[in-house]
Motif scaffolding. Structure first.
Motif, PDB file in Angstrom:
ATOM      1  N   TYR A 180     -20.831   2.731  -0.573  1.00 37.22           N
ATOM      2  CA  TYR A 180     -20.205   3.521  -1.620  1.00 37.22           C
ATOM      3  C   TYR A 180     -20.326   5.003  -1.265  1.00 37.22           C
ATOM      4  O   TYR A 180     -21.325   5.437  -0.696  1.00 37.22           O
ATOM      5  CB  TYR A 180     -20.933   3.206  -2.924  1.00 37.22           C
ATOM      6  CG  TYR A 180     -20.441   3.960  -4.117  1.00 37.22           C
ATOM      7  CD1 TYR A 180     -19.181   3.700  -4.640  1.00 37.22           C
ATOM      8  CD2 TYR A 180     -21.230   4.927  -4.718  1.00 37.22           C
ATOM      9  CE1 TYR A 180     -18.730   4.386  -5.732  1.00 37.22           C
ATOM     10  CE2 TYR A 180     -20.781   5.619  -5.824  1.00 37.22           C
ATOM     11  CZ  TYR A 180     -19.528   5.351  -6.321  1.00 37.22           C
ATOM     12  OH  TYR A 180     -19.074   6.035  -7.407  1.00 37.22           O
ATOM     13  N   ASN A 181     -19.299   5.786  -1.590  1.00 34.10           N
ATOM     14  CA  ASN A 181     -19.301   7.220  -1.352  1.00 34.10           C
ATOM     15  C   ASN A 181     -19.403   7.590   0.128  1.00 34.10           C
ATOM     16  O   ASN A 181     -20.012   8.581   0.491  1.00 34.10           O
ATOM     17  CB  ASN A 181     -20.447   7.894  -2.133  1.00 34.10           C
ATOM     18  CG  ASN A 181     -20.177   9.380  -2.312  1.00 34.10           C
ATOM     19  OD1 ASN A 181     -19.036   9.819  -2.174  1.00 34.10           O
ATOM     20  ND2 ASN A 181     -21.217  10.145  -2.587  1.00 34.10           N
ATOM     21  N   THR A 182     -18.839   6.794   1.019  1.00 34.94           N
ATOM     22  CA  THR A 182     -18.741   7.177   2.422  1.00 34.94           C
ATOM     23  C   THR A 182     -17.274   7.072   2.841  1.00 34.94           C
ATOM     24  O   THR A 182     -16.512   6.304   2.252  1.00 34.94           O
ATOM     25  CB  THR A 182     -19.554   6.240   3.332  1.00 34.94           C
ATOM     26  OG1 THR A 182     -19.016   4.916   3.192  1.00 34.94           O
ATOM     27  CG2 THR A 182     -21.013   6.234   2.978  1.00 34.94           C
ATOM     28  N   ALA A 183     -16.924   7.868   3.856  1.00 35.19           N
ATOM     29  CA  ALA A 183     -15.543   7.823   4.343  1.00 35.19           C
ATOM     30  C   ALA A 183     -15.217   6.436   4.882  1.00 35.19           C
ATOM     31  O   ALA A 183     -14.125   5.910   4.693  1.00 35.19           O
ATOM     32  CB  ALA A 183     -15.329   8.880   5.416  1.00 35.19           C
ATOM     33  N   GLY A 184     -16.221   5.824   5.559  1.00 38.25           N
ATOM     34  CA  GLY A 184     -16.005   4.500   6.133  1.00 38.25           C
ATOM     35  C   GLY A 184     -15.690   3.465   5.068  1.00 38.25           C
ATOM     36  O   GLY A 184     -14.796   2.640   5.226  1.00 38.25           O
ATOM     37  N   GLY A 185     -16.436   3.540   3.955  1.00 35.72           N
ATOM     38  CA  GLY A 185     -16.205   2.598   2.872  1.00 35.72           C
ATOM     39  C   GLY A 185     -14.794   2.718   2.325  1.00 35.72           C
ATOM     40  O   GLY A 185     -14.086   1.722   2.147  1.00 35.72           O
ATOM     41  N   ILE A 186     -14.362   3.977   2.093  1.00 38.23           N
ATOM     42  CA  ILE A 186     -13.005   4.201   1.579  1.00 38.23           C
ATOM     43  C   ILE A 186     -11.980   3.631   2.551  1.00 38.23           C
ATOM     44  O   ILE A 186     -11.036   2.937   2.159  1.00 38.23           O
ATOM     45  CB  ILE A 186     -12.743   5.702   1.389  1.00 38.23           C
ATOM     46  CG1 ILE A 186     -13.701   6.260   0.356  1.00 38.23           C
ATOM     47  CG2 ILE A 186     -11.322   5.956   0.963  1.00 38.23           C
ATOM     48  CD1 ILE A 186     -13.649   7.752   0.269  1.00 38.23           C
ATOM     49  N   ALA A 187     -12.195   3.950   3.840  1.00 31.95           N
ATOM     50  CA  ALA A 187     -11.231   3.496   4.848  1.00 31.95           C
ATOM     51  C   ALA A 187     -11.146   1.973   4.844  1.00 31.95           C
ATOM     52  O   ALA A 187     -10.052   1.413   4.861  1.00 31.95           O
ATOM     53  CB  ALA A 187     -11.644   4.008   6.217  1.00 31.95           C
TER      54      ALA A 187
END
Lengths: 330, 529
Positions: free
Chosen positions: B386-393
């Motif tokens: 959660y709250n990481t660029a990788g997670g969003i991607a």
């Protein structure tokens, strides 16, 4: 046929059945290797959440008792579904959704998309690119700005663009937002939806072999004949795909409606199912988002979507298209 | 050989091959033109009937309050006469080479006939040009003092009420009116509506009551104008080159967008707008300004000080990562689904399509739970939770999967497998075949998916906004939403400016992508079937 990369060179084929089994296994492993990232992502972000959302719909999870620990949620069985089906507006919202999906899908997402891609495929290539780029604008404009633009188009005088034209033509001004909300919702979404089909149809038309088109030209076919007998049969797969995919997209899309009318101006006049799910789960007026109840709406929507997907697969005989991998194990 | 065609196809199109034999006679030309015109009109009429008389009552009976079907039905009916003229003229095109005057004669005869039918219908139904318009029986003009009565219709209700030329209307009941306003009201009134005016006549104030009555406003000039317009339309359809038709149709369809985006551009350079005109604070033309673009220099905008460069870079990184990753994943998957037989293949294909039916927004909480738990995995969790660029991607790529997988499979299916098979027989591995033989052949497909992925990433709002905390990972759409937040008075023109700013890079990207496609098609795909 020998599989040189796989079998040790020159080894005699003594136990053929066993060898072919191990080869099939290896081929499967290769296939799963290709599939691995997609499978992993599907499990993480579709399968697990889908199971969770069904579970959530049977809890009374809300802002007041929010917890990220599944074990601590209140299980209430089918209570949310009972509430849902006793909602007096559920019937209206249901038929709103059907009306919205069917009209936008048939007139814009497939009909107009096919029309535009056929037209732009038959003009000078550069002009076709320009038109397609322009048609893509609604999709690449961020939702709030795109909707802002449409609001200005239909606004009351002196701000509205349509009403400015009305004034120029000596016509009385019209308050479009109040009188024809659905027309503009369908236009707003249709202009976005059109570009999806357009890009896919155009790619497919462009990849039709030029020899085929030239052959039909030499045979003296008219434009309509070429469209009917050469292009459309080659578009079968893209057409089915766009119809199926866009039906599901439209069923679950609500962002533009949310920004444009937010279900108004009458009571639930332009509310669709997905928007209701959003309203219940994420933006309740009383400040208490009912995740559980919203999830029940979502699950019903998922059931409708899944049913439709299976009907499409049956009617369009997807199985045939899905059936024959080009190369079996070598 | 082209499949034999039906007669309608041959009639509707104006193919050169049908003109080789000289048309036999004017009469047969008229007959053919009429047939085409009637056919096209019938199709439009059937559509209008379907929407206005079948679908609309059906929708009404289930409680849907919609206005679209009626609107669409009347649009089709409005287009019907035009379609009739155009249809007849297009059929007459065949005569153009043979004899220009014959072609013109046929087109015009059909048009006059169509116009006659239309006028006859309007006469019978008292609609259109024979419509009875509501009136009060006087003409007016706006003056300084009020609305001046210019002339009074003899025998009309204004004369009966005692209105005289030169009277100044001060108010309608108690509300002051303008001439424009009054005319609009009269046009929308129905018979017997009462209008009580306060007027001055020679310094004396009077009150008069007039009643709306209906008069046939038969205007011969309008009748002739209509006929001339119809003939012009018919002549255009006869003479405009066939190659212009697609351009005309596409441009007409683009008009609403053109107006909207024109406004968007004008709005970004002006303080406020009325319609498409930039105006200043007093409502006069002018008020052009660059202040809406001040966000570019990092100036405080709408209460948010944002480094536009960081935000843009965030958006770009997310979009680029997403595009590359989903192209890689989806082409691998699509290839396997198209070319390999393995257990679970059909299941996976059906499943991905069905998954697309899952409403993203309602999966948000479950996905939130998944991301939280991903974040608890040692090492990897730091990049994917959660709250990481990788997670969003990851989440965004997952949502792109159904489209990508099916699109790629479709494109792989269209490629002939001769080359691939020979490569495999020659001992190339599946991976090498995929990379060196197959992938170059589906560049159009990769590009189509690439465009959608990039747009998806660039415009993504809901996912980045939901799974990030703070502004460290803010993207352009998130920034725009902050500008339109409910806490501050919204400067919509600045929102438009940021919107345009966001639009430009992706528009350029699309144009380059198209150029690339152009080159592929121009040179021909190497070795493609």
């Amino acid at each position: 046929m020998t599989d040189r990369t796989a079998s040790p060179a020159g080894s005699p084929d003594l136990n053929a059945p066993q060898r072919s089994r191990s080869r099939a296994l290896r081929a499967n492993l290769v296939a799963y290797g290709f599939m691995a990232p997609a499978i992993l992502l599907s499990i993480l972000f579709f399968i697990i959440p889908a199971i969770l959302v069904v579970y959530l719909s049977m809890t009374d999870l809300a802002t007041a008792n929010f917890t990220s620990d599944i074990a601590q949620m209140n299980f209430v069985g089918l209570a949310n579904y009972v509430t849902l089906f006793h909602d007096p507006f559920v019937k209206k919202i249901f038929f709103n959704t059907i009306f919205y999906v069917l009209t936008t899908l048939l007139l814009f997402n497939t009909g107009a998309a096919l029309f535009v891609s056929l037209l732009t495929a038959h003009v000078n290539r550069r002009a076709g690119f320009i038109y397609r780029a322009l048609w893509l604008l609604p999709r690449i404009t961020t939702g709030s700005v795109y909707v802002l633009m449409w609001r200005r188009i239909i606004a009351e005088p002196p701000f509205g663009i349509l009403n400015q034209f009305n004034a120029l033509l000596g016509q009385p001004s019209v308050s479009y937002a109040a009188e024809s909300p659905w027309t503009f919702i369908i236009l707003v979404n249709g202009f976005i939806g059109l570009s999806f089909g357009m890009v896919i149809f155009t790619s497919a038309i462009e990849s039709i072999s030029k020899d085929l088109l030239n052959a039909s030209l030499v045979d003296g076919s008219t434009l309509l004949q070429r469209v009917r007998y050469v292009i459309l049969p080659m578009l079968r797969w893209p057409l089915l795909f766009v119809v199926t995919y866009q039906t599901l997209s439209l069923l679950t899309s609500f962002e533009e409606i949310l920004l444009f009318t937010n279900g108004g101006p009458g009571i639930y006049q332009t509310e669709v199912w997905a928007l209701t799910a959003y309203h219940r789960a994420l933006s309740n007026y009383f400040g208490n988002a009912q995740w559980g109840y919203g999830s029940a709406f979502a699950v019903v929507l998922v059931l409708i979507g899944v049913t439709l997907a299976f009907i499409y697969m049956r009617v369009f005989r997807f199985q045939e298209l899905v059936n024959d991998p080009k190369i079996e194990v070598l | 050989m082209v499949t034999p065609v039906t007669t309608t196809d041959a009639v509707v199109t104006s193919a050169p091959n049908t003109t080789t034999a000289a048309p036999s006679s004017i009469l047969s030309g008229i007959w053919r033109g009429l047939r085409t015109a009637v056919l096209i009109s019938a199709v439009l009429f059937a559509g209008a009937i379907l929407f206005g008389w079948v679908i609309q009552p059906a929708l009404e009976s289930v409680g849907v309050e919609e206005d679209f079907t009626a609107m669409f039905s009347s649009l089709l009916l409005g287009l019907l006469p035009v379609a009739f003229y155009v249809g007849g003229s297009i059929a007459a095109r065949d005569f153009r080479k043979h004899s220009l005057s014959t072609a013109l004669l046929i087109a015009w005869l059909i048009t006059v006939l169509g116009y006659g039918l239309l006028t006859g219908y309007q006469y019978v139904s008292e609609s259109g040009i024979f419509r009875q318009a509501p009136t009060l029986g006087f003409t007016m003009r706006q003056t300084e003092a009020g609305v001046e009565v210019v002339s009074v219709e003899p025998g009309g209700s204004a004369e009966e009420a005692g209105l005289q030329p030169g009277d100044i209307i001060l108010a309608l009941r108690r509300d002051s009116v303008t001439a424009d306003d009054l005319q609009t009201r009269i046009a929308q009134a129905s018979a017997d509506d009462a209008y009580r005016f306060r007027i001055t006549r020679g310094g004396e104030e009077l009150q008069l009551t007039t009643r709306i009555y209906l008069v046939s406003q038969l205007d011969t000039a309008a009748l002739v104008r209509g006929l001339i317009a119809a003939l012009i339309v018919a002549s255009l359809a006869l003479f405009v080159p066939a190659s212009w038709m697609p351009h005309i149709l596409v441009i007409v369809a683009l008009l609403p967008l053109a107006a909207g985006y024109l406004w968007l551009i004008i709005a970004t350079f002006s303080a406020r707008t009325q319609g498409l005109l930039p105006v200043d604070a007093n409502g006069n033309f002018g008020g052009l300004t660059l202040s809406n673009w001040s966000f570019l220099s990092g100036a405080n905008s709408g209460g948010f000080t944002v480094n536009i460069l960081t935000v843009t870079l965030n958006s770009f990184l997310i979009a680029a990562t997403m595009t590359v990753a989903s192209l890689a994943i989806c082409s691998l998957t699509g290839y396997a689904l198209s070319r390999m037989a393995f257990p679970g293949r059909r299941g996976f294909l059906s499943m991905t399509l069905v998954l697309h039916g899952f409403p993203a927004v309602t999966l948000f909480i479950p996905i939130f739970l998944v991301l939280i738990n991903l974040g608890k995995i040692p090492v990897v969790g730091q990049f994917l939770g959660y709250n990481t660029a990788g997670g969003i991607a990851l989440v965004m790529i997952a949502f792109e999967l159904p489209l990508g997988v099916w699109l790629m499979k479709g494109f792989f299916d269209t490629i002939s497998w001769d080359m691939e098979r020979s490569a495999l027989i020659d001992g190339a591995s599946r991976w090498r075949t995929f990379r060196e033989i197959i992938l170059p052949q589906i560049r159009p497909g990769l590009l189509a998916l690439g465009i959608f992925s990039f747009i998806g990433g660039w415009n993504a709002y809901l996912i980045p906004a939901t799974y990030t905390v703070g502004t460290g990972l803010a993207t352009l759409p998130v920034y725009i939403r902050q500008l339109t937040g409910e806490l501050n008075p919204v400067n919509w023109n600045q929102v438009a400016a940021v919107g345009i700013f966001q639009l430009i890079p992706i528009f350029i990207f699309f144009i380059f992508a198209q150029e690339y496609l152009l080159n592929i098609y121009a040179s021909g795909t190497k070795g493609s079937a």
